[in-house]
Scaffold this motif. Structure first.
Motif, PDB file in Angstrom:
ATOM      1  N   TYR A 159     -40.350  15.253 -11.727  1.00 22.35           N
ATOM      2  CA  TYR A 159     -41.045  14.822 -13.164  1.00 22.35           C
ATOM      3  C   TYR A 159     -42.416  15.188 -13.383  1.00 22.35           C
ATOM      4  O   TYR A 159     -42.995  15.164 -12.410  1.00 22.35           O
ATOM      5  CB  TYR A 159     -40.629  13.391 -13.098  1.00 22.35           C
ATOM      6  N   PHE A 160     -42.676  15.540 -14.469  1.00 22.01           N
ATOM      7  CA  PHE A 160     -44.078  15.805 -14.568  1.00 22.01           C
ATOM      8  C   PHE A 160     -44.530  16.131 -15.875  1.00 22.01           C
ATOM      9  O   PHE A 160     -43.574  16.506 -16.962  1.00 22.01           O
ATOM     10  CB  PHE A 160     -44.839  17.092 -13.788  1.00 22.01           C
ATOM     11  N   GLU A 161     -45.572  15.907 -16.384  1.00 22.59           N
ATOM     12  CA  GLU A 161     -46.309  16.082 -17.815  1.00 22.59           C
ATOM     13  C   GLU A 161     -47.175  17.252 -17.660  1.00 22.59           C
ATOM     14  O   GLU A 161     -48.188  17.147 -16.596  1.00 22.59           O
ATOM     15  CB  GLU A 161     -46.848  14.863 -18.051  1.00 22.59           C
ATOM     16  N   ALA A 162     -47.507  17.821 -18.661  1.00 20.67           N
ATOM     17  CA  ALA A 162     -48.473  18.979 -18.689  1.00 20.67           C
ATOM     18  C   ALA A 162     -48.949  18.737 -20.149  1.00 20.67           C
ATOM     19  O   ALA A 162     -48.601  19.697 -21.152  1.00 20.67           O
ATOM     20  CB  ALA A 162     -47.912  20.373 -18.552  1.00 20.67           C
ATOM     21  N   PRO A 163     -50.099  17.917 -20.401  1.00 19.77           N
ATOM     22  CA  PRO A 163     -50.638  17.717 -21.831  1.00 19.77           C
ATOM     23  C   PRO A 163     -51.448  18.881 -21.930  1.00 19.77           C
ATOM     24  O   PRO A 163     -52.246  19.380 -20.903  1.00 19.77           O
ATOM     25  CB  PRO A 163     -51.364  16.649 -21.524  1.00 19.77           C
TER      26      PRO A 163
END
Length: 253
Positions: A159-163
């Protein structure tokens, strides 16, 4: 005569009211996992087709959000507690449909693009995942377990976010590069692209990505799935054979 004269004006108004269309694509539709697989870089790109081929006249910027989801799975999460100086499993909660992989990339932080309600509707962000707990535990308990599940998945790279990872060129072309980790599960993945403007989702499109094992790993996985009993007996036989062989060598040394 009046209808003929008004036709171009009506067509122009219809084009103005029409919504834009997303044309997305991915650099790899099929990813094969072999023994030497260390991960993959996935390029997601596409174009935004506006009605009449013209960008909106106002100054409101358009944003693009890309979400990659893995197949859903049932997960049993246990919480440890210290009892009499010993760590034991104190409570547990099962999720019936948690995504096995989740990655989100956006042109700006999602919270700056849309409100929390829209985030929850489209599951945009780790805080907005619909994890579907399989019990009627109190909401406080569900929230605690949900944070624990997301934290475990983040630490394992699933799981990860890349704004800010989505680049938009001339308001029409976009691209984003995401990394698929080596421990990714196999199955049918979906790459969802959302066009957001003025806090509203104007368009969405989906592409499928197949991740599967290849070579000897695929043979082992298919054997374990389709011929469970012979596969189990064979693995037991190999374990006994290797154990006997190791003992025989140890006695001769």
């Amino acid at each position: 005569m009046l209808a003929v004269l008004l036709a171009p004006l009506l067509m122009g108004q219809a084009a103005t009211r029409a919504k834009p269309i997303l044309v997305p694509d991915v650099s790899q539709r099929d990813i094969e996992i072999a023994y030497s697989f260390t991960g993959a870089d996935l390029l997601l790109f596409g174009a935004i087709l506006y009605p009449g081929g013209r960008l909106p006249d106002d100054d409101k910027p358009a944003d693009v959000v890309v979400v990659i989801k893995g197949p859903t799975q049932s997960i049993l999460l246990r919480e440890k507690a210290k009892v009499a100086g010993i760590w034991v499993n104190a409570s547990r909660l099962r999720y019936s449909s948690a995504p096995s992989f989740y990655a989100i990339a956006s042109s700006r932080p999602v919270r700056q693009i849309i409100d929390q309600r829209t985030q929850a509707i489209y599951e945009l962000g780790l805080d907005s995942l619909q994890l579907s707990p399989g019990s009627s535990a109190p909401q406080a308990v569900q929230d605690r377990f949900a944070r624990g599940l997301v934290d475990l998945k983040k630490r394992s790279g699933l799981y990860f976010e890349a704004p800010g990872a989505v680049e938009i060129t001339d308001g029409v072309l976009y691209r984003a590069r995401l990394t698929i980790p080596a421990r990714v599960p196999v199955g049918r993945f979906t790459a969802e692209t959302f066009l957001i403007r003025d806090g509203r989702v104007l368009a969405a499109a989906t592409r499928d990505i197949d991740i599967r094992k290849s070579g000897f790993e695929r043979f082992v996985a298919r054997s374990a799935e389709k011929r469970a009993i012979p596969y189990g007996l064979f693995t037991v036989f190999l374990s006994v054979l290797f154990g006997w062989g190791a003992g025989w060598i140890a006695r001769r040394v």
